[in-house]
Every structure is written in structure tokens, then in C-alpha cells.
Write a protein that holds these residues in place. Structure first.
Motif, PDB file in Angstrom:
ATOM      1  N   TYR A 171      13.924  -7.206  -9.218  1.00 18.48           N
ATOM      2  CA  TYR A 171      12.462  -7.240  -9.291  1.00 18.48           C
ATOM      3  C   TYR A 171      11.907  -6.499  -8.090  1.00 18.48           C
ATOM      4  CZ  TYR A 171      13.642 -11.034 -12.475  1.00 18.48           C
ATOM      5  OH  TYR A 171      14.182 -11.778 -13.501  1.00 18.48           O
ATOM      6  N   LEU A 172      11.118  -5.478  -8.374  1.00 21.11           N
ATOM      7  CA  LEU A 172      10.550  -4.668  -7.301  1.00 21.11           C
ATOM      8  C   LEU A 172       9.041  -4.826  -7.277  1.00 21.11           C
ATOM      9  CD1 LEU A 172      12.497  -1.326  -7.838  1.00 21.11           C
ATOM     10  CD2 LEU A 172      12.367  -2.560  -5.665  1.00 21.11           C
ATOM     11  N   SER A 173       8.500  -4.978  -6.088  1.00 22.76           N
ATOM     12  CA  SER A 173       7.048  -4.908  -5.964  1.00 22.76           C
ATOM     13  C   SER A 173       6.704  -4.237  -4.645  1.00 22.76           C
ATOM     14  CB  SER A 173       6.413  -6.298  -6.058  1.00 22.76           C
ATOM     15  OG  SER A 173       6.929  -7.140  -5.060  1.00 22.76           O
ATOM     16  N   ALA A 174       5.517  -3.660  -4.612  1.00 23.42           N
ATOM     17  CA  ALA A 174       5.072  -2.938  -3.419  1.00 23.42           C
ATOM     18  C   ALA A 174       3.733  -3.505  -2.976  1.00 23.42           C
ATOM     19  CB  ALA A 174       4.937  -1.449  -3.720  1.00 23.42           C
ATOM     20  N   GLU A 175       3.557  -3.547  -1.674  1.00 21.81           N
ATOM     21  CA  GLU A 175       2.335  -4.094  -1.102  1.00 21.81           C
ATOM     22  C   GLU A 175       1.880  -3.105  -0.031  1.00 21.81           C
ATOM     23  OE1 GLU A 175       1.585  -8.115   1.452  1.00 21.81           O
ATOM     24  OE2 GLU A 175       3.458  -7.956   0.341  1.00 21.81           O
ATOM     25  N   ILE A 176       0.729  -2.527  -0.233  1.00 21.32           N
ATOM     26  CA  ILE A 176       0.235  -1.561   0.751  1.00 21.32           C
ATOM     27  C   ILE A 176      -0.844  -2.228   1.605  1.00 21.32           C
ATOM     28  CG2 ILE A 176      -0.805   0.695   1.121  1.00 21.32           C
ATOM     29  CD1 ILE A 176       0.370   1.574  -1.555  1.00 21.32           C
ATOM     30  N   ALA A 177      -0.482  -2.549   2.832  1.00 25.21           N
ATOM     31  CA  ALA A 177      -1.410  -3.161   3.784  1.00 25.21           C
ATOM     32  C   ALA A 177      -2.018  -2.031   4.617  1.00 25.21           C
ATOM     33  CB  ALA A 177      -0.656  -4.151   4.660  1.00 25.21           C
ATOM     34  N   MET A 233      -3.539   2.443  -4.289  1.00 24.74           N
ATOM     35  CA  MET A 233      -2.792   1.532  -5.167  1.00 24.74           C
ATOM     36  C   MET A 233      -1.345   1.975  -5.291  1.00 24.74           C
ATOM     37  SD  MET A 233      -4.197  -1.147  -6.626  1.00 24.74           S
ATOM     38  CE  MET A 233      -3.424  -1.380  -8.236  1.00 24.74           C
ATOM     39  N   GLY A 234      -0.446   1.071  -5.089  1.00 27.51           N
ATOM     40  CA  GLY A 234       0.972   1.370  -5.288  1.00 27.51           C
ATOM     41  C   GLY A 234       1.347   1.157  -6.736  1.00 27.51           C
ATOM     42  N   PRO A 235       2.595   1.382  -7.063  1.00 23.63           N
ATOM     43  CA  PRO A 235       3.061   1.167  -8.441  1.00 23.63           C
ATOM     44  C   PRO A 235       3.039  -0.314  -8.809  1.00 23.63           C
ATOM     45  CG  PRO A 235       4.902   1.637  -6.965  1.00 23.63           C
ATOM     46  CD  PRO A 235       3.652   1.831  -6.162  1.00 23.63           C
ATOM     47  N   ASP A 236       2.924  -0.598 -10.108  1.00 23.56           N
ATOM     48  CA  ASP A 236       2.961  -1.976 -10.607  1.00 23.56           C
ATOM     49  C   ASP A 236       4.354  -2.554 -10.393  1.00 23.56           C
ATOM     50  OD1 ASP A 236       0.345  -1.906 -11.474  1.00 23.56           O
ATOM     51  OD2 ASP A 236       0.894  -1.138 -13.463  1.00 23.56           O
ATOM     52  N   ALA A 286       1.232   5.115  -0.127  1.00 27.07           N
ATOM     53  CA  ALA A 286       0.998   4.609   1.234  1.00 27.07           C
ATOM     54  C   ALA A 286       0.862   5.743   2.253  1.00 27.07           C
ATOM     55  CB  ALA A 286       2.128   3.671   1.642  1.00 27.07           C
ATOM     56  N   GLY A 287       1.028   6.976   1.801  1.00 31.84           N
ATOM     57  CA  GLY A 287       0.853   8.122   2.689  1.00 31.84           C
ATOM     58  C   GLY A 287       2.064   8.456   3.539  1.00 31.84           C
ATOM     59  N   ASP A 300      -1.796  -1.322   7.678  1.00 32.41           N
ATOM     60  CA  ASP A 300      -0.901  -0.718   8.668  1.00 32.41           C
ATOM     61  C   ASP A 300       0.522  -0.474   8.178  1.00 32.41           C
ATOM     62  OD1 ASP A 300      -0.573  -3.459   8.445  1.00 32.41           O
ATOM     63  OD2 ASP A 300       0.002  -3.750  10.534  1.00 32.41           O
ATOM     64  N   VAL A 301       0.948  -1.187   7.142  1.00 30.84           N
ATOM     65  CA  VAL A 301       2.342  -1.054   6.694  1.00 30.84           C
ATOM     66  C   VAL A 301       2.461  -1.019   5.176  1.00 30.84           C
ATOM     67  CG1 VAL A 301       3.370  -2.242   8.703  1.00 30.84           C
ATOM     68  CG2 VAL A 301       2.717  -3.574   6.667  1.00 30.84           C
ATOM     69  N   LEU A 302       3.595  -0.476   4.738  1.00 29.55           N
ATOM     70  CA  LEU A 302       4.015  -0.595   3.338  1.00 29.55           C
ATOM     71  C   LEU A 302       5.149  -1.611   3.300  1.00 29.55           C
ATOM     72  CD1 LEU A 302       4.452   0.275   0.337  1.00 29.55           C
ATOM     73  CD2 LEU A 302       5.896   2.134   1.232  1.00 29.55           C
TER      74      LEU A 302
END
Lengths: 143, 107
Positions: free
Chosen positions: A65-71, A1-4, A29-30, A73-75
Motif C-alpha cells: 500500500y503506497l500513499s504520498a503526503e506533500i507537506a 497534489m500527489g498521486p492517489d 513535490a518539486g 517542507d517535506v514529501l
């Protein structure tokens, strides 16, 4: 889980919490420290540009506005603002990078660094927002 | 970020610590501006700077221009791997004298 997702005031005071956000997402995301630092620089440069040019110089206030999505294969880090439509991915690289510093302009280096530091640098206009997406491959995951 | 200025007979040493970004670069510039008149050599110790964005490059450009104009000398000390990379890909690195440590700076 990434940050909110995070909304920050569109001022230079946002840069410290922005750094924390990007490093938290990168850790989740490693990404190693070096990759995290490169991603931080990319997001910082675009945010600084927005705060300075889109908001500050026009006397506008707004937020970042910041958001993060950890897929798998990618961040992906998404950075949005409500400034006038502006596509940083269309900014040409500085033409004078090999000139002596005395003859250089000072503009354009930030976006050049941002593009250089990520695997993909994407833009879309969504309603009244600019949305810039920074994509970085996660280690050990062919993409 | 923090800065500490020490005046030596041959140069002015400015030790920096922390982040150099869009918020702190103007502070650094304001710290350095009065020194251009008094020093013909400025040594910037960046060994405790863990992060620098293009806002820092703008300050370095200013320092470089000021010192070149008076035929002075600028030395950057202790650049981290990431600062070195940022300076290399923007074509800045080749225009500066860099040294790994303060002890390596000779006057």
C-alpha cells in the motif's frame, strides 16, 4: 497534489508501478530528477525486501500500500504491508562494506541504501500492518 | 530490461538497457551465467541502464567472483551518476574497472 493512494499486489511486478508512483509524487513535490531517483531506490529496496522475504519466502500473499503526503517542507511516502512485524529501520548497516567483494555477504545492502537515500526513515507497526515512511525535504524549503 | 550479447575475440560484450531491479536482475544473472565458462573477460555496457537497485549489485558481485576466480577481467562501461553513487556508497566501485565509453576499453 500527489498521486492517489495505491494498492499493488505484493510481487515483483509491483516494482514498475511503484516507480511510477514515487516519480509522480516526487514531481508533485518539486523534487529534481536526482532526488526523485534516490527516493525511488529507497522505496524500491524496502518493497523488494517485503515481497521477497515477508511474502514470498513464507508463502504468504499480500499487498503493498503506497500513499504520498506533500507537506510544506517535506514529501512523505508511506509503504505498508501485512507481513509479519519487521522494522527495517532497526537493521544494522552491513559490517563488511570495506572488505574485498570476495569476502562479502550479499544481504543488507538494500536497506542500507534505503536509509542513506532519504532524510528520515521511519517505522511503525499499525494493527496488522508494517508502515515504513520515507521523508525527503523539498527543495528551497528549510526544514 | 533488454540485453544483447556479442562475442569478440578478446571478450564477451553484454549491452544492457533499462532497469536492473529485483524483477529483472535474475534475468540478467541467467543471461550472464553461461558466459562465465567461455569468457575470460566480460564487458558490461551499462550506458543505457537508467536505474539499478541492490539486486543489480548482487549480480555484479557474482560476476566479480566468477571472473576473479579465473583471473579474468570485468569492465563496466558507461555508469550513470546514480549507478556510480550506488556503487560507491556500498563499497563496490573500487573493485571494478570502469570506463566511460566502449571505445575506452582496451584489450
Amino acid at each position: 497534489m500527489g498521486p492517489d493512494p495505491l494498492a499493488l499486489p505484493g510481487t515483483l511486478d509491483a516494482l514498475d508501478p511503484l516507480a511510477d508512483f514515487v516519480h509522480a509524487a516526487a514531481a508533485a513535490a518539486g523534487l529534481d530528477k536526482k532526488a526523485a531517483g534516490r527516493l525511488h531506490l529507497a522505496v524500491d529496496e524496502v518493497a523488494t525486501n517485503t515481497v521477497t522475504h515477508a511474502y514470498g519466502e513464507r508463502g504468504l500473499t499480500g499487498q503493498l500500500y503506497l500513499s504520498a503526503e506533500i507537506a510544506p517542507d517535506v514529501l512523505r511516502i508511506h509503504l505498508e504491508d501485512t507481513g509479519p512485524a519487521y522494522d527495517p529501520t532497526a537493521t544494522p548497516p552491513p559490517a563488511d562494506l570495506d572488505k574485498p567483494l570476495e569476502e562479502r555477504g550479499v544481504g543488507g545492502l538494500g536497506i542500507f541504501l534505503a536509509r542513506r537515500n532519504v532524510d528520515a526513515f521511519l517505522y511503525e507497526r499499525r494493527g496488522d500492518r508494517n508502515r515504513v515512511t520515507f521523508v525527503v525535504r523539498r527543495p528551497g524549503r528549510p526544514g | 530490461m533488454k540485453t544483447e550479447i556479442s562475442r569478440q575475440p578478446t571478450h564477451v560484450l553484454v549491452a544492457c538497457e533499462g532497469h536492473i531491479d529485483g524483477k529483472t536482475a535474475p534475468e540478467l544473472q541467467a543471461t550472464l551465467a553461461p558466459l562465465f565458462g567461455e569468457a575470460s573477460a566480460i564487458v558490461l555496457d551499462l550506458s543505457k541502464v537508467d536505474y539499478m537497485s541492490s539486486a543489480g549489485l548482487r549480480v555484479l558481485l557474482l560476476v566479480h567472483r566468477q571472473l576473479v576466480a579465473k583471473k579474468g577481467r570485468t569492465v563496466l562501461v558507461g555508469l550513470s551518476e546514480s549507478l556510480t553513487e550506488t556503487m560507491r556508497i556500498t563499497g563496490f566501485l573500487q573493485f571494478f574497472e570502469t570506463q566511460p565509453t566502449l571505445a575506452a576499453v582496451k584489450f
